[in-house]
Scaffold this motif. Structure first.
Motif, PDB file in Angstrom:
ATOM      1  N   ARG A 130      -6.987 -43.954  45.712  1.00  0.00           N
ATOM      2  CA  ARG A 130      -8.248 -44.630  45.364  1.00  0.00           C
ATOM      3  C   ARG A 130      -8.611 -45.657  46.444  1.00  0.00           C
ATOM      4  O   ARG A 130      -9.775 -45.802  46.823  1.00  0.00           O
ATOM      5  N   GLY A 131      -7.608 -46.366  46.927  1.00  0.00           N
ATOM      6  CA  GLY A 131      -7.862 -47.365  47.976  1.00  0.00           C
ATOM      7  C   GLY A 131      -8.378 -46.726  49.257  1.00  0.00           C
ATOM      8  O   GLY A 131      -9.230 -47.276  49.951  1.00  0.00           O
ATOM      9  N   ALA A 132      -7.859 -45.553  49.564  1.00  0.00           N
ATOM     10  CA  ALA A 132      -8.244 -44.880  50.807  1.00  0.00           C
ATOM     11  C   ALA A 132      -9.642 -44.285  50.720  1.00  0.00           C
ATOM     12  O   ALA A 132     -10.393 -44.291  51.697  1.00  0.00           O
ATOM     13  N   THR A 133      -9.984 -43.748  49.552  1.00  0.00           N
ATOM     14  CA  THR A 133     -11.258 -43.018  49.442  1.00  0.00           C
ATOM     15  C   THR A 133     -12.394 -43.882  48.895  1.00  0.00           C
ATOM     16  O   THR A 133     -13.565 -43.520  49.043  1.00  0.00           O
ATOM     17  N   GLY A 134     -12.045 -44.962  48.204  1.00  0.00           N
ATOM     18  CA  GLY A 134     -13.080 -45.762  47.548  1.00  0.00           C
ATOM     19  C   GLY A 134     -13.649 -45.056  46.318  1.00  0.00           C
ATOM     20  O   GLY A 134     -14.652 -45.472  45.757  1.00  0.00           O
ATOM     21  N   ARG A 135     -13.000 -43.965  45.902  1.00  0.00           N
ATOM     22  CA  ARG A 135     -13.443 -43.238  44.700  1.00  0.00           C
ATOM     23  C   ARG A 135     -12.458 -43.499  43.563  1.00  0.00           C
ATOM     24  O   ARG A 135     -11.344 -43.973  43.798  1.00  0.00           O
ATOM     25  N   THR A 136     -12.854 -43.146  42.341  1.00  0.00           N
ATOM     26  CA  THR A 136     -12.055 -43.523  41.170  1.00  0.00           C
ATOM     27  C   THR A 136     -11.417 -42.356  40.431  1.00  0.00           C
ATOM     28  O   THR A 136     -10.290 -42.443  39.972  1.00  0.00           O
ATOM     29  N   LYS A 137     -12.143 -41.257  40.300  1.00  0.00           N
ATOM     30  CA  LYS A 137     -11.659 -40.189  39.404  1.00  0.00           C
ATOM     31  C   LYS A 137     -10.487 -39.419  40.023  1.00  0.00           C
ATOM     32  O   LYS A 137     -10.342 -39.333  41.238  1.00  0.00           O
ATOM     33  N   VAL A 138      -9.672 -38.887  39.123  1.00  0.00           N
ATOM     34  CA  VAL A 138      -8.514 -38.095  39.555  1.00  0.00           C
ATOM     35  C   VAL A 138      -8.488 -36.807  38.732  1.00  0.00           C
ATOM     36  O   VAL A 138      -8.633 -36.850  37.504  1.00  0.00           O
ATOM     37  N   VAL A 139      -8.325 -35.696  39.405  1.00  0.00           N
ATOM     38  CA  VAL A 139      -8.168 -34.410  38.710  1.00  0.00           C
ATOM     39  C   VAL A 139      -6.696 -34.221  38.388  1.00  0.00           C
ATOM     40  O   VAL A 139      -5.838 -34.380  39.268  1.00  0.00           O
ATOM     41  N   ARG A 140      -6.410 -33.890  37.142  1.00  0.00           N
ATOM     42  CA  ARG A 140      -5.034 -33.589  36.748  1.00  0.00           C
ATOM     43  C   ARG A 140      -5.022 -32.381  35.811  1.00  0.00           C
ATOM     44  O   ARG A 140      -6.092 -31.845  35.482  1.00  0.00           O
ATOM     45  N   PHE A 141      -3.841 -31.990  35.347  1.00  0.00           N
ATOM     46  CA  PHE A 141      -3.728 -30.676  34.714  1.00  0.00           C
ATOM     47  C   PHE A 141      -2.948 -30.703  33.402  1.00  0.00           C
ATOM     48  O   PHE A 141      -1.989 -31.480  33.247  1.00  0.00           O
ATOM     49  N   GLU A 142      -3.352 -29.794  32.521  1.00  0.00           N
ATOM     50  CA  GLU A 142      -2.681 -29.651  31.230  1.00  0.00           C
ATOM     51  C   GLU A 142      -1.213 -29.270  31.438  1.00  0.00           C
ATOM     52  O   GLU A 142      -0.905 -28.368  32.228  1.00  0.00           O
ATOM     53  N   GLY A 143      -0.333 -29.966  30.736  1.00  0.00           N
ATOM     54  CA  GLY A 143       1.091 -29.638  30.782  1.00  0.00           C
ATOM     55  C   GLY A 143       1.866 -30.400  31.834  1.00  0.00           C
ATOM     56  O   GLY A 143       3.094 -30.344  31.857  1.00  0.00           O
ATOM     57  N   HIS A 144       1.179 -31.103  32.731  1.00  0.00           N
ATOM     58  CA  HIS A 144       1.885 -31.809  33.815  1.00  0.00           C
ATOM     59  C   HIS A 144       2.193 -33.230  33.378  1.00  0.00           C
ATOM     60  O   HIS A 144       1.332 -33.925  32.835  1.00  0.00           O
ATOM     61  N   TYR A 145       3.406 -33.660  33.649  1.00  0.00           N
ATOM     62  CA  TYR A 145       3.855 -34.998  33.253  1.00  0.00           C
ATOM     63  C   TYR A 145       3.933 -35.876  34.493  1.00  0.00           C
ATOM     64  O   TYR A 145       4.497 -35.470  35.514  1.00  0.00           O
ATOM     65  N   HIS A 146       3.372 -37.086  34.386  1.00  0.00           N
ATOM     66  CA  HIS A 146       3.385 -37.983  35.549  1.00  0.00           C
ATOM     67  C   HIS A 146       3.893 -39.373  35.194  1.00  0.00           C
ATOM     68  O   HIS A 146       3.507 -40.348  35.835  1.00  0.00           O
ATOM     69  N   GLY A 147       4.729 -39.473  34.168  1.00  0.00           N
ATOM     70  CA  GLY A 147       5.300 -40.771  33.815  1.00  0.00           C
ATOM     71  C   GLY A 147       4.746 -41.289  32.499  1.00  0.00           C
ATOM     72  O   GLY A 147       3.866 -40.692  31.886  1.00  0.00           O
ATOM     73  N   TRP A 148       5.248 -42.435  32.096  1.00  0.00           N
ATOM     74  CA  TRP A 148       4.997 -42.887  30.727  1.00  0.00           C
ATOM     75  C   TRP A 148       3.942 -44.003  30.633  1.00  0.00           C
ATOM     76  O   TRP A 148       3.664 -44.508  29.535  1.00  0.00           O
ATOM     77  N   LEU A 149       3.330 -44.394  31.742  1.00  0.00           N
ATOM     78  CA  LEU A 149       2.372 -45.500  31.687  1.00  0.00           C
ATOM     79  C   LEU A 149       1.027 -45.067  31.101  1.00  0.00           C
ATOM     80  O   LEU A 149       0.680 -43.891  31.093  1.00  0.00           O
ATOM     81  N   ASP A 150       0.281 -46.088  30.653  1.00  0.00           N
ATOM     82  CA  ASP A 150      -0.970 -45.848  29.925  1.00  0.00           C
ATOM     83  C   ASP A 150      -1.900 -44.852  30.600  1.00  0.00           C
ATOM     84  O   ASP A 150      -2.475 -43.995  29.944  1.00  0.00           O
ATOM     85  N   ASN A 151      -2.101 -45.020  31.903  1.00  0.00           N
ATOM     86  CA  ASN A 151      -3.162 -44.237  32.543  1.00  0.00           C
ATOM     87  C   ASN A 151      -2.762 -42.805  32.866  1.00  0.00           C
ATOM     88  O   ASN A 151      -3.582 -42.065  33.424  1.00  0.00           O
ATOM     89  N   VAL A 152      -1.532 -42.414  32.548  1.00  0.00           N
ATOM     90  CA  VAL A 152      -1.158 -41.008  32.777  1.00  0.00           C
ATOM     91  C   VAL A 152      -0.568 -40.310  31.555  1.00  0.00           C
ATOM     92  O   VAL A 152      -0.471 -39.077  31.538  1.00  0.00           O
ATOM     93  N   LEU A 153      -0.177 -41.080  30.557  1.00  0.00           N
ATOM     94  CA  LEU A 153       0.473 -40.473  29.378  1.00  0.00           C
ATOM     95  C   LEU A 153      -0.586 -39.805  28.504  1.00  0.00           C
ATOM     96  O   LEU A 153      -1.548 -40.454  28.091  1.00  0.00           O
ATOM     97  N   MET A 154      -0.412 -38.511  28.256  1.00  0.00           N
ATOM     98  CA  MET A 154      -1.465 -37.782  27.556  1.00  0.00           C
ATOM     99  C   MET A 154      -1.102 -37.426  26.123  1.00  0.00           C
ATOM    100  O   MET A 154       0.061 -37.369  25.755  1.00  0.00           O
ATOM    101  N   ALA A 155      -2.158 -37.130  25.364  1.00  0.00           N
ATOM    102  CA  ALA A 155      -1.998 -36.848  23.942  1.00  0.00           C
ATOM    103  C   ALA A 155      -1.204 -35.578  23.696  1.00  0.00           C
ATOM    104  O   ALA A 155      -1.160 -34.682  24.536  1.00  0.00           O
TER     105      ALA A 155
END
Ligand SMILES: Cc1ncc(COP(=O)(O)O)c(C=O)c1O
Length: 423
Positions: A130-155
């Motif tokens: 985000r810092g490099a591009t100045g953009r905000t959105k991130v594409v991610r995928f169903e079934g992929h785990y990226h850790g337990w923090l708020d902004n990546v933990l999925m339902a």
């Protein structure tokens, strides 16, 4: 299960004490669903519990013990190094050696920043993109785990582990575009439409967490081409696949290079350490201070000694051939046992990490994975543990450099007995 449960006298006593002082008796919620057995020690590919029961370990501490438990060269390097001090709040030579060794092993990455957990390094990657591009959105995928923090933990239902949490802030995933994985059309359409807003595409380049599913031919190449075309940062989350599916991880195995990648688990023989590696053009934004990445424990003497020793071991004595041979024989042996017990056992994936379930379906993403009878395997897993096979209910089996003929024989004998008793 009952005979084995009766054996666990000391474990059960420790469990009662643990429950009094520790929520759920465990220090990671992932372990709530795991065996409530207390381990006394581990060696090679074996775990020994406090009641004297042994287990062939195919969970490997959720992945880190890729060289087997407490490999001599790693524990000796850590002991020797930490005799000079544990953490300095200043730089030391082992940081340099570990960084050089990691970049040498990966082949494609110019620079590396170490952290303590995979979760943290993922956060560093997202911030950097985000810092490099100045953009905000991130594409991610169903079934992929990226850790337990708020902004990546999925339902539940989205990430395959059912680990969404009360207490996550509302709108925590608003900046993410969630897509089915392995679908080039969905990715192309999304980036064609939203690329001006998209900082990064993040994925497990081989989806090990949910089903050990490999990328379809051409999929990673499509992601790479789209990200290059639109100036989107391609992040491979190789916390599981890194150093495991090959020395240079999935990037090397499939021949597609990301801009940034995260590592952990197999990188340091069991020591808690993670890494964000990447192209210099991006990574130098940390060095200039434009993007902040910090951490008191980053680059500790122990972590650097463990990383340097482990990655040096992987470079000098690559275990990939022996792991491939054990894993392939084990997968074949499990399939044969499934057939001989007349069960629709399904064993798929890579020899170093494969998935065991029941059913028969063409599986290429998280949704198609749901066509399998995952809950039937989740019921089998505790029975396997009770018969001396240390495995997780989600069906992923990991193979280490210390699994050999003795372990293969024990594993197949114990699996066979479990299926007989379970019938
Ligand atoms: C692909 C992936 N990314 C990130 C993480 C988080 O790593 P950690 O548990 O070290 O925080 C994990 C953990 O399993 C993982 O599998």
């Amino acid at each position: 299960m009952s005979d084995a449960a009766e054996l666990l006298v000391r474990s059960n006593a420790l469990r009662q004490r643990a429950l009094a002082r520790t929520p759920g008796g465990v220090h990671s919620n992932v372990r709530l669903a795991g065996p409530q057995v207390f381990i006394d020690h581990a060696r090679g590919a074996w775990l020994y519990d406090v009641d004297g029961v042994n287990y062939v370990d195919y969970l490997l501490g959720q992945g880190p013990n890729f060289l087997g438990h407490a490999p001599d060269d790693v524990t000796e390097a850590v002991s020797e190094a930490c005799g000079r001090g544990l953490i300095f709040g200043g730089q030391h030579e082992l940081e340099v050696k570990a960084s050089e060794t990691v970049c040498e092993a990966l082949g494609w990455a110019d620079m590396v920043r170490f952290g303590v957990s995979g979760t943290e390094s993922v956060q560093a990657a997202l911030r950097l993109a985000r810092g490099a591009t100045g953009r905000t959105k991130v594409v991610r995928f169903e079934g992929h785990y990226h850790g337990w923090l708020d902004n990546v933990l999925m339902a539940d239902g989205d990430n395959g582990w059912g680990v969404a949490s009360a207490g996550q802030v509302a709108g925590h995933l608003d900046d993410f575009l969630l897509l089915p994985w392995n679908d080039s059309t969905a990715l192309t359409e999304t980036l064609d439409r939203y690329h001006d807003e998209v900082a990064a595409v993040i994925m497990e380049p081989v989806m090990i967490n949910a089903g050990v599913i490999e990328p379809k031919p051409g999929y990673l190449e499509t992601a790479r081409a789209l990200c290059s075309e639109y100036g989107v940062v391609l992040i491979f989350d190789e916390v599981i696949s890194g150093f495991r599916v090959g020395l240079s991880g999935a990037a090397g195995r499939y021949g597609v290079l990301p801009d940034l990648a995260t590592y952990g688990k197999a990188m340091a023989g069991g020591w808690p350490v993670s890494a964000l590696a990447g192209r210099a053009e991006l990574m130098t934004l940390f060095g200039s201070g434009k993007v902040n990445h910090s951490g008191t424990f980053n680059g500790s003497v122990m972590a650097m000694a463990a990383t340097h020793a482990t990655v040096s071991h992987l470079i000098e004595n690559p275990p990939y051939a022996s792991i491939t041979s054990h894993g392939s024989a084990l997968m074949d042996g499990l399939r044969d046992l499934g057939r001989s017990h007349d069960l629709p056992l399904r064993v798929e994936g890579l020899p170093m990490a494969f998935h065991v379930s029941f059913g028969d379906a063409e599986v290429s993403d998280y949704r198609s994975l749901q066509q399998l009878d995952l809950s039937r395997y989740a019921r089998l897993a505790p029975e396997l543990v009770a018969h001396g096979l240390w495995v997780a209910g989600r069906g992923v089996w990991y193979v280490s450099a210390q699994h050999g003929p003795e372990e293969l024989d024990a594993a197949l004998t114990r699996f066979d007995k479990t299926l007989t008793d379970w019938a």
